[in-house]
Design a protein around this motif. Structure first.
Motif, PDB file in Angstrom:
ATOM      1  N   UNK A  78       0.828  -1.211   0.000  1.00 40.22           N
ATOM      2  CA  UNK A  78       0.000   0.000   0.000  1.00 40.22           C
ATOM      3  C   UNK A  78       0.862   1.261   0.000  1.00 40.22           C
ATOM      4  N   UNK A  79       0.487   2.210  -0.844  1.00 41.12           N
ATOM      5  CA  UNK A  79       1.094   3.528  -0.839  1.00 41.12           C
ATOM      6  C   UNK A  79       2.244   3.746  -1.795  1.00 41.12           C
ATOM      7  N   UNK A  80       2.821   2.681  -2.360  1.00 40.30           N
ATOM      8  CA  UNK A  80       3.988   2.864  -3.229  1.00 40.30           C
ATOM      9  C   UNK A  80       3.590   3.591  -4.516  1.00 40.30           C
ATOM     10  N   UNK A  81       2.542   3.141  -5.185  1.00 47.12           N
ATOM     11  CA  UNK A  81       2.099   3.808  -6.410  1.00 47.12           C
ATOM     12  C   UNK A  81       1.663   5.238  -6.105  1.00 47.12           C
ATOM     13  N   UNK A  83       2.875   7.212  -3.829  1.00 49.90           N
ATOM     14  CA  UNK A  83       4.098   8.015  -3.678  1.00 49.90           C
ATOM     15  C   UNK A  83       4.662   8.400  -5.049  1.00 49.90           C
ATOM     16  N   UNK A  84       4.685   7.431  -5.967  1.00 52.22           N
ATOM     17  CA  UNK A  84       5.218   7.685  -7.307  1.00 52.22           C
ATOM     18  C   UNK A  84       4.384   8.757  -8.007  1.00 52.22           C
ATOM     19  N   UNK A  85       3.072   8.611  -7.972  1.00 46.67           N
ATOM     20  CA  UNK A  85       2.203   9.586  -8.631  1.00 46.67           C
ATOM     21  C   UNK A  85       2.320  10.958  -7.976  1.00 46.67           C
ATOM     22  N   UNK A  86       2.459  10.986  -6.650  1.00 47.77           N
ATOM     23  CA  UNK A  86       2.668  12.251  -5.951  1.00 47.77           C
ATOM     24  C   UNK A  86       3.958  12.931  -6.372  1.00 47.77           C
ATOM     25  N   UNK A  87       5.013  12.135  -6.550  1.00 43.42           N
ATOM     26  CA  UNK A  87       6.287  12.691  -6.983  1.00 43.42           C
ATOM     27  C   UNK A  87       6.178  13.253  -8.401  1.00 43.42           C
ATOM     28  N   UNK A  88       5.500  12.522  -9.286  1.00 41.34           N
ATOM     29  CA  UNK A  88       5.317  13.020 -10.651  1.00 41.34           C
ATOM     30  C   UNK A  88       4.572  14.346 -10.636  1.00 41.34           C
ATOM     31  N   UNK A  89       3.534  14.435  -9.827  1.00 41.86           N
ATOM     32  CA  UNK A  89       2.759  15.675  -9.723  1.00 41.86           C
ATOM     33  C   UNK A  89       3.595  16.803  -9.123  1.00 41.86           C
ATOM     34  N   UNK A  90       4.383  16.503  -8.101  1.00 42.92           N
ATOM     35  CA  UNK A  90       5.183  17.549  -7.456  1.00 42.92           C
ATOM     36  C   UNK A  90       6.254  18.099  -8.389  1.00 42.92           C
ATOM     37  N   UNK A 110       4.450  -0.945 -13.606  1.00 42.67           N
ATOM     38  CA  UNK A 110       3.598   0.195 -13.913  1.00 42.67           C
ATOM     39  C   UNK A 110       4.237   0.930 -15.083  1.00 42.67           C
ATOM     40  N   UNK A 111       3.426   1.199 -16.107  1.00 46.34           N
ATOM     41  CA  UNK A 111       3.884   1.977 -17.253  1.00 46.34           C
ATOM     42  C   UNK A 111       3.098   3.284 -17.244  1.00 46.34           C
ATOM     43  N   UNK A 112       3.835   4.389 -17.228  1.00 46.21           N
ATOM     44  CA  UNK A 112       3.235   5.717 -17.140  1.00 46.21           C
ATOM     45  C   UNK A 112       3.698   6.539 -18.335  1.00 46.21           C
ATOM     46  N   UNK A 113       2.749   7.119 -19.066  1.00 48.10           N
ATOM     47  CA  UNK A 113       3.089   8.102 -20.094  1.00 48.10           C
ATOM     48  C   UNK A 113       2.873   9.472 -19.481  1.00 48.10           C
ATOM     49  N   UNK A 135      10.292   1.468  -2.188  1.00 46.47           N
ATOM     50  CA  UNK A 135       9.327   0.619  -2.869  1.00 46.47           C
ATOM     51  C   UNK A 135       9.491   0.567  -4.372  1.00 46.47           C
ATOM     52  N   UNK A 136      10.304   1.459  -4.932  1.00 47.38           N
ATOM     53  CA  UNK A 136      10.566   1.456  -6.376  1.00 47.38           C
ATOM     54  C   UNK A 136      11.828   0.627  -6.604  1.00 47.38           C
ATOM     55  N   UNK A 137      11.678  -0.475  -7.319  1.00 47.14           N
ATOM     56  CA  UNK A 137      12.798  -1.389  -7.540  1.00 47.14           C
ATOM     57  C   UNK A 137      13.528  -1.152  -8.860  1.00 47.14           C
ATOM     58  N   UNK A 138      12.826  -0.618  -9.844  1.00 44.28           N
ATOM     59  CA  UNK A 138      13.437  -0.349 -11.152  1.00 44.28           C
ATOM     60  C   UNK A 138      12.668   0.757 -11.829  1.00 44.28           C
TER      61      UNK A 138
END
Length: 145
Positions: A78-81, A83-90, A110-113, A135-138
């Motif tokens: 829980x929360x890893x995705x 965090x990633x989306x929050x970082x992209x937004x920030x 996860x693939x993000x455009x 939580x981000x491994x690659x």
């Protein structure tokens, strides 16, 4: 290792790289319907096209292209995705699409455009920050366009 880029004068480039860009231009303009057709018209093998296609850009084309596609392997917790989306937004990255696979062996891909025209900092800086996130491994850039 960070990706490195070079601006190289056209007459110094190998023929395969030049023909790859010519084939990409035929596809962009709709003058060729398939990669096979474009490669054939410029005298390039399809394997050479696929080898170079994601790494060859005209300098003026690269300046216009403001979309990056990232592939991330995230721990299934829980929360890893989030965090990633929050970082992209920030960082002012505008998420265009997102796809998450079903987790296997504790990891989900996860693939993000991402639209990068308003990005605060460089794409490489964002990648470096993502790689340091718990939580981000690659993290990898799989496309730009």
């Amino acid at each position: 290792m960070a990706e490195r880029y070079y601006a190289v004068r056209e007459d110094l480039l190998p023929e395969g790289i030049l023909k790859t860009e010519q084939a990409k231009e035929l596809l962009r303009r709709g003058e060729a319907a398939t990669v096979h057709e474009a490669a054939e018209r410029v005298g390039l093998s399809r394997s050479a096209f696929y080898k170079y296609k994601d790494g060859v850009y005209l300098l003026e084309q690269a300046a216009r292209d403001k979309i990056a596609t990232l592939s991330l392997d995230l721990e299934h917790r829980a929360g890893v995705l989030s965090k990633v989306l929050g970082m992209l937004a920030s960082c002012e990255g505008n998420v265009l699409t997102i796809h998450q696979s079903i987790p296997l062996q504790g990891l989900a891909n996860v693939v993000v455009s991402l639209e990068t025209s308003g990005l605060q900092g460089t794409l490489q800086e964002l990648i470096d920050r993502l790689r340091q996130t718990d939580g981000v491994k690659r993290t990898a850039v799989v496309g730009r366009g």
